[in-house]
Design an enzyme around this catalytic site. Sequence first.
Site, mmCIF file in Angstrom:
data_model
loop_
_atom_site.group_PDB
_atom_site.id
_atom_site.type_symbol
_atom_site.label_atom_id
_atom_site.label_comp_id
_atom_site.label_asym_id
_atom_site.label_seq_id
_atom_site.Cartn_x
_atom_site.Cartn_y
_atom_site.Cartn_z
ATOM 1 N N SER A 115 -4.775 5.744 -9.946
ATOM 2 C CA SER A 115 -5.248 6.384 -10.701
ATOM 3 C C SER A 115 -5.599 5.548 -11.866
ATOM 4 C CB SER A 115 -4.186 7.873 -11.252
ATOM 5 O OG SER A 115 -3.198 7.048 -10.845
ATOM 6 N N CYS A 124 -9.627 5.403 -7.065
ATOM 7 C CA CYS A 124 -10.708 5.978 -6.031
ATOM 8 C C CYS A 124 -11.906 6.731 -5.557
ATOM 9 C CB CYS A 124 -9.180 7.123 -4.707
ATOM 10 S SG CYS A 124 -8.915 8.703 -5.947
ATOM 11 N N CYS A 155 -4.765 10.580 2.819
ATOM 12 C CA CYS A 155 -6.022 10.345 2.731
ATOM 13 C C CYS A 155 -6.595 9.230 3.173
ATOM 14 C CB CYS A 155 -6.862 10.480 1.240
ATOM 15 S SG CYS A 155 -8.187 9.625 0.450
ATOM 16 N N SER A 169 1.818 9.190 -11.108
ATOM 17 C CA SER A 169 1.240 8.820 -10.605
ATOM 18 C C SER A 169 2.204 9.746 -8.570
ATOM 19 C CB SER A 169 0.347 8.077 -10.281
ATOM 20 O OG SER A 169 0.242 7.864 -8.891
ATOM 21 N N SER A 170 1.916 10.148 -7.770
ATOM 22 C CA SER A 170 3.009 10.392 -6.941
ATOM 23 C C SER A 170 2.273 8.935 -6.010
ATOM 24 C CB SER A 170 2.606 11.427 -5.801
ATOM 25 O OG SER A 170 2.822 12.596 -6.485
ATOM 26 N N GLU A 217 -2.054 19.137 -6.870
ATOM 27 C CA GLU A 217 -2.942 18.788 -5.646
ATOM 28 C C GLU A 217 -2.547 20.385 -4.281
ATOM 29 O OE1 GLU A 217 -3.653 15.742 -2.935
ATOM 30 O OE2 GLU A 217 -3.497 17.104 -1.209
ATOM 31 N N HIS A 245 -3.631 10.805 -13.677
ATOM 32 C CA HIS A 245 -2.515 10.680 -13.746
ATOM 33 C C HIS A 245 -2.244 9.488 -14.522
ATOM 34 C CE1 HIS A 245 -0.685 13.806 -10.215
ATOM 35 N NE2 HIS A 245 -1.444 14.547 -11.922
ATOM 36 N N HIS A 289 3.094 19.699 -7.665
ATOM 37 C CA HIS A 289 2.373 19.057 -8.274
ATOM 38 C C HIS A 289 1.210 19.696 -7.474
ATOM 39 C CE1 HIS A 289 -1.099 16.020 -6.695
ATOM 40 N NE2 HIS A 289 0.390 14.608 -7.521
HETATM 41 S S1 SF4 Z 1 -8.225 12.773 -1.984
HETATM 42 FE FE1 SF4 Z 1 -7.014 12.056 -3.860
HETATM 43 S S2 SF4 Z 1 -6.662 9.875 -3.470
HETATM 44 FE FE2 SF4 Z 1 -8.256 10.583 -1.535
HETATM 45 S S3 SF4 Z 1 -10.547 10.011 -2.476
HETATM 46 FE FE3 SF4 Z 1 -9.737 12.804 -2.894
HETATM 47 S S4 SF4 Z 1 -8.700 12.408 -5.573
HETATM 48 FE FE4 SF4 Z 1 -8.593 10.331 -4.093
#
Ligand code: SF4
Length: 290
Positions: free
Chosen positions: A274, A12, A202, A230-231, A130, A40, A128
Amino acid sequence: MNIEIDRNSGFCFGVVKAIEIAEKELKKSNSLYCLGDIVHNDAEVKRLKKKGLKTISHNEFKTLKNTKVLLRAHGEPPETYEIAKQNNIELIDASCPIVLNLQKKIDKAYHDFSSAEGQIVIFGKEGHAEVIGLLGHTGNRGIVISEEKDLDKIDFSKPINIFSQTTKSRNSYHNIIEKIKERMLKEVGNDEINFIINDSTCRAVSNRDVFLKDFAKIHDIIIFVSGRKSSNGKVLYEVCKNQNDRSYFVSETEELRKEWFKESDSVGICGATSTPTWLMKKVKNAIENL
Ligand code: SF4
């Protein structure tokens, strides 16, 4: 045998940006600390390690002084920035802008809500990276839920302000919200308690499941390439598996099995946010050579 790599799979933009920042720094100094795995995906971590990127844990970070440390796309809690300041660590902040924006919103919600005795609820995976970052913006007082049984942690008589970890599926977020409404009705007798729902999944992930559904349907067999940590990989693999029973999860080419394939198969290769494109290409070559 026809083999197609999904055009919508791969890093991403948040991960692309973090890796670009790391590679730019490594060109200058050949060595850089990164707080936690940059992505990940072990294969990509190994590639960057060869260029000088050294992954460190949060405990190691606390012992460092007078150096540079890269923050990955997942974002960090305020404590990380405080430690950096105390130890004269220059942070190269590659946190994804979407995550940073979510942190800001949670921070504001926490401050607005605490006077009303409200609860900040985060739908995500406990532990996690995040989620740790998001929780830090509630003074670690937020409530993390990942499944229905976790709803017991919530007091349904008090206001609720809910956010989702960015990589959670929109479907599972929607389902848990419905369960919360049911519990409100059951325990308080109405669903009129102040319940604020924030759409914080997202789109880089939520749109992918729509594309992936079609991709998984049009091929006889799906090879899903992702790191096991990776979730988002787990979520997207489930999307494939639900559409195509012959979906296989691999992290490395060595995990491919000849007996999975038939000569006449149309093979689809896809992956998580990822998963590097170079790895999907490597998988394609490996299948051709089986
Ligand atoms: S929020 Fe997470 S999945 Fe979405 S663009 Fe950012 S890093 Fe990538």
